[in-house]
Design a protein around this motif. Structure first.
Motif, PDB file in Angstrom:
ATOM      1  N   ASN A 154       3.053  -6.520  -3.536  1.00 21.34           N
ATOM      2  CA  ASN A 154       2.952  -5.341  -4.391  1.00 21.34           C
ATOM      3  C   ASN A 154       1.653  -5.380  -5.174  1.00 21.34           C
ATOM      4  O   ASN A 154       1.416  -6.310  -5.946  1.00 21.34           O
ATOM      5  CB  ASN A 154       4.140  -5.350  -5.376  1.00 21.34           C
ATOM      6  CG  ASN A 154       4.360  -4.014  -6.027  1.00 21.34           C
ATOM      7  OD1 ASN A 154       4.052  -2.964  -5.454  1.00 21.34           O
ATOM      8  ND2 ASN A 154       4.872  -4.054  -7.239  1.00 21.34           N
ATOM      9  N   GLY A 155       0.780  -4.394  -4.943  1.00 23.10           N
ATOM     10  CA  GLY A 155      -0.502  -4.386  -5.637  1.00 23.10           C
ATOM     11  C   GLY A 155      -1.455  -3.389  -5.022  1.00 23.10           C
ATOM     12  O   GLY A 155      -1.057  -2.282  -4.671  1.00 23.10           O
ATOM     13  N   GLN A 184       0.316   1.742   1.810  1.00 18.88           N
ATOM     14  CA  GLN A 184       1.110   2.965   1.663  1.00 18.88           C
ATOM     15  C   GLN A 184       0.391   4.194   2.219  1.00 18.88           C
ATOM     16  O   GLN A 184       0.155   5.171   1.503  1.00 18.88           O
ATOM     17  CB  GLN A 184       1.479   3.171   0.194  1.00 18.88           C
ATOM     18  CG  GLN A 184       2.378   2.073  -0.343  1.00 18.88           C
ATOM     19  CD  GLN A 184       3.708   1.985   0.394  1.00 18.88           C
ATOM     20  OE1 GLN A 184       4.530   2.882   0.284  1.00 18.88           O
ATOM     21  NE2 GLN A 184       3.916   0.920   1.170  1.00 18.88           N
ATOM     22  N   VAL A 227       1.518  -5.487 -12.130  1.00 13.96           N
ATOM     23  CA  VAL A 227       1.223  -4.291 -11.349  1.00 13.96           C
ATOM     24  C   VAL A 227       2.420  -3.361 -11.421  1.00 13.96           C
ATOM     25  O   VAL A 227       3.575  -3.815 -11.404  1.00 13.96           O
ATOM     26  CB  VAL A 227       0.894  -4.651  -9.880  1.00 13.96           C
ATOM     27  CG1 VAL A 227       1.991  -5.478  -9.238  1.00 13.96           C
ATOM     28  CG2 VAL A 227       0.614  -3.411  -9.052  1.00 13.96           C
ATOM     29  N   ILE A 250      -2.794  -1.705 -12.610  1.00 12.79           N
ATOM     30  CA  ILE A 250      -2.903  -3.164 -12.676  1.00 12.79           C
ATOM     31  C   ILE A 250      -3.553  -3.518 -14.007  1.00 12.79           C
ATOM     32  O   ILE A 250      -4.609  -2.986 -14.337  1.00 12.79           O
ATOM     33  CB  ILE A 250      -3.720  -3.723 -11.491  1.00 12.79           C
ATOM     34  CG1 ILE A 250      -2.922  -3.545 -10.195  1.00 12.79           C
ATOM     35  CG2 ILE A 250      -4.085  -5.199 -11.723  1.00 12.79           C
ATOM     36  CD1 ILE A 250      -3.560  -4.188  -8.971  1.00 12.79           C
ATOM     37  N   GLN A 261       3.758   0.445  -9.744  1.00 13.64           N
ATOM     38  CA  GLN A 261       3.525   1.527  -8.785  1.00 13.64           C
ATOM     39  C   GLN A 261       4.334   2.755  -9.190  1.00 13.64           C
ATOM     40  O   GLN A 261       5.540   2.639  -9.460  1.00 13.64           O
ATOM     41  CB  GLN A 261       3.977   1.100  -7.372  1.00 13.64           C
ATOM     42  CG  GLN A 261       3.406  -0.208  -6.875  1.00 13.64           C
ATOM     43  CD  GLN A 261       2.051  -0.048  -6.213  1.00 13.64           C
ATOM     44  OE1 GLN A 261       1.472   1.023  -6.263  1.00 13.64           O
ATOM     45  NE2 GLN A 261       1.551  -1.102  -5.606  1.00 13.64           N
ATOM     46  N   THR A 270      -1.267   3.336  -8.890  1.00 13.80           N
ATOM     47  CA  THR A 270      -1.071   1.899  -9.038  1.00 13.80           C
ATOM     48  C   THR A 270      -1.805   1.434 -10.290  1.00 13.80           C
ATOM     49  O   THR A 270      -3.008   1.611 -10.409  1.00 13.80           O
ATOM     50  CB  THR A 270      -1.600   1.125  -7.820  1.00 13.80           C
ATOM     51  OG1 THR A 270      -1.024   1.670  -6.631  1.00 13.80           O
ATOM     52  CG2 THR A 270      -1.254  -0.355  -7.923  1.00 13.80           C
ATOM     53  N   PRO A 277      -2.815   1.429  -2.127  1.00 13.22           N
ATOM     54  CA  PRO A 277      -1.647   0.776  -2.742  1.00 13.22           C
ATOM     55  C   PRO A 277      -0.868  -0.055  -1.716  1.00 13.22           C
ATOM     56  O   PRO A 277      -0.786   0.313  -0.543  1.00 13.22           O
ATOM     57  CB  PRO A 277      -0.780   1.947  -3.211  1.00 13.22           C
ATOM     58  CG  PRO A 277      -1.651   3.146  -3.191  1.00 13.22           C
ATOM     59  CD  PRO A 277      -2.709   2.899  -2.172  1.00 13.22           C
ATOM     60  N   LEU A 278      -0.288  -1.134  -2.205  1.00  9.20           N
ATOM     61  CA  LEU A 278       0.465  -2.074  -1.378  1.00  9.20           C
ATOM     62  C   LEU A 278       1.874  -2.190  -1.963  1.00  9.20           C
ATOM     63  O   LEU A 278       2.040  -2.546  -3.128  1.00  9.20           O
ATOM     64  CB  LEU A 278      -0.249  -3.425  -1.461  1.00  9.20           C
ATOM     65  CG  LEU A 278       0.141  -4.555  -0.550  1.00  9.20           C
ATOM     66  CD1 LEU A 278      -0.119  -4.177   0.904  1.00  9.20           C
ATOM     67  CD2 LEU A 278      -0.705  -5.790  -0.914  1.00  9.20           C
ATOM     68  N   VAL A 279       2.880  -1.849  -1.166  1.00 10.22           N
ATOM     69  CA  VAL A 279       4.282  -1.938  -1.603  1.00 10.22           C
ATOM     70  C   VAL A 279       5.074  -2.650  -0.504  1.00 10.22           C
ATOM     71  O   VAL A 279       4.940  -2.310   0.688  1.00 10.22           O
ATOM     72  CB  VAL A 279       4.885  -0.536  -1.861  1.00 10.22           C
ATOM     73  CG1 VAL A 279       6.371  -0.634  -2.207  1.00 10.22           C
ATOM     74  CG2 VAL A 279       4.127   0.181  -2.986  1.00 10.22           C
ATOM     75  N   GLN A 332      -1.889  10.599  -0.231  1.00  9.49           N
ATOM     76  CA  GLN A 332      -1.323  10.154   1.057  1.00  9.49           C
ATOM     77  C   GLN A 332      -1.480  11.186   2.177  1.00  9.49           C
ATOM     78  O   GLN A 332      -0.556  11.369   2.973  1.00  9.49           O
ATOM     79  CB  GLN A 332       0.169   9.861   0.854  1.00  9.49           C
ATOM     80  CG  GLN A 332       0.516   8.414   0.993  1.00  9.49           C
ATOM     81  CD  GLN A 332       2.011   8.172   0.823  1.00  9.49           C
ATOM     82  OE1 GLN A 332       2.768   9.053   0.489  1.00  9.49           O
ATOM     83  NE2 GLN A 332       2.420   6.927   1.052  1.00  9.49           N
TER      84      GLN A 332
END
Lengths: 143, 143, 143
Positions: free
Chosen positions: B40-41, B115, A8, A141, A10, A139, B108-110, A48
């Motif tokens: 993270n993903g 996020q 992954v 993946i 970012q 992101t 998104p995951l950080v 965001q």
């Protein structure tokens, strides 16, 4: 022994908007994918904010984009009797237009390229009158 | 030798709704991510129904949420002449409002956190009048 | 030593539409998942066009689908005064209806099956009058 190389990555970028309208971000997203080196997977684009949004659109006909923008001006008018108007007449319509469109979009990635159709592009849809910096998260993946 | 630690984790929870409206589920989703340990993903939130939906929204201004709810009452009114009304006047509007909003959202995951922007939250949008248990699936993919 | 078996698989199929309407593609997507052998993860469905879209829908009541289709005929009428009409009166409404619905949908995958609710199905929403071949991309990420 099997070892897979899924990973992954970012990335983030900002778009400067100059008032209401649609702003193509396809190239900016693709540049982040190129940088990642990921060849095969899915890219998730996420905005965001709650007063702008994402949309897919025809990328060749500016008239089509103007029609979309006019449609939303009529469907969610500034002059309606909203309870929430702290930031002016374009405040509440911006949130409703966001709800009616998209905050995230997921696009397949093959051989390092987003698999758009011939006329497809991804756009930031700005719903506020004033210029803004808008933050986009990408992101990636895949393998 | 490269060994990657990408993995997938599936979680489920239910929300009790008390009639039409928006119900924030941000904390419930984040709790499932915390439990997974994924840092993270991407997290995909999915609602298993066709008479409620998901939406991102301003999480600080209840008036903004009431305006969104009122907008949908006017755009997709209960009194219209629908062919499908097996379960009452709120049956068909619930499906149309679902189509106009979202069934899945990808965030998104950080560092183990979704996020979101400052004012962003994720909400279940209940379109039926009666209380319901609503099932949300959370899929976490990352490392 | 931990070795994970996460992987990505890309599949494609085409749907022949016979004019405006909703066409269920749940079985076609599930067949691609079955072929992949992936058991646990997420499937992302993506439509490569800007004049049709995706939507989740009630899969048991054809009347509900007709109501959705009629709603969009009224909300985004063919007769409106659009600037962009190169391909006829259904050209511009097709793009706006796409913007109001979805281009990608992400569905959790557990034990090799999409985790739909009892009445959920995924549909291609054709917005053009003429028959078209529509290209759907299916990306399966999981283990």
């Amino acid at each position: 022994m099997l070892i897979f190389t899924m990973r992954v990555q970012q990335e983030t970028f900002e778009v400067r908007t100059k008032g209401k309208g649609t702003y193509e971000i396809t190239d900016e997203v693709q540049a982040k994918i190129d940088k990642s080196g990921v060849q095969n997977g899915v890219v998730t684009i996420f905005v965001q904010h709650t007063s702008c949004s994402l949309t897919m659109m025809e990328n060749a006909a500016p008239a089509a984009r103007r029609d979309v923008e006019r449609f939303f001006e009529h469907l969610v008018p500034e002059g309606a009797d909203y309870e929430h108007d702290d930031e002016g007449p374009d405040d509440m319509p911006s949130h409703i237009r966001m709800v009616l469109t998209r905050t995230s979009e997921s696009v397949p990635l093959v051989d390092g390229k987003m698999q758009f159709g011939t006329w497809q592009g991804i756009f930031l849809f700005e719903h506020r009158r004033e210029p803004h910096w808008r933050r986009i998260l990408v992101t990636i993946i895949g393998e």
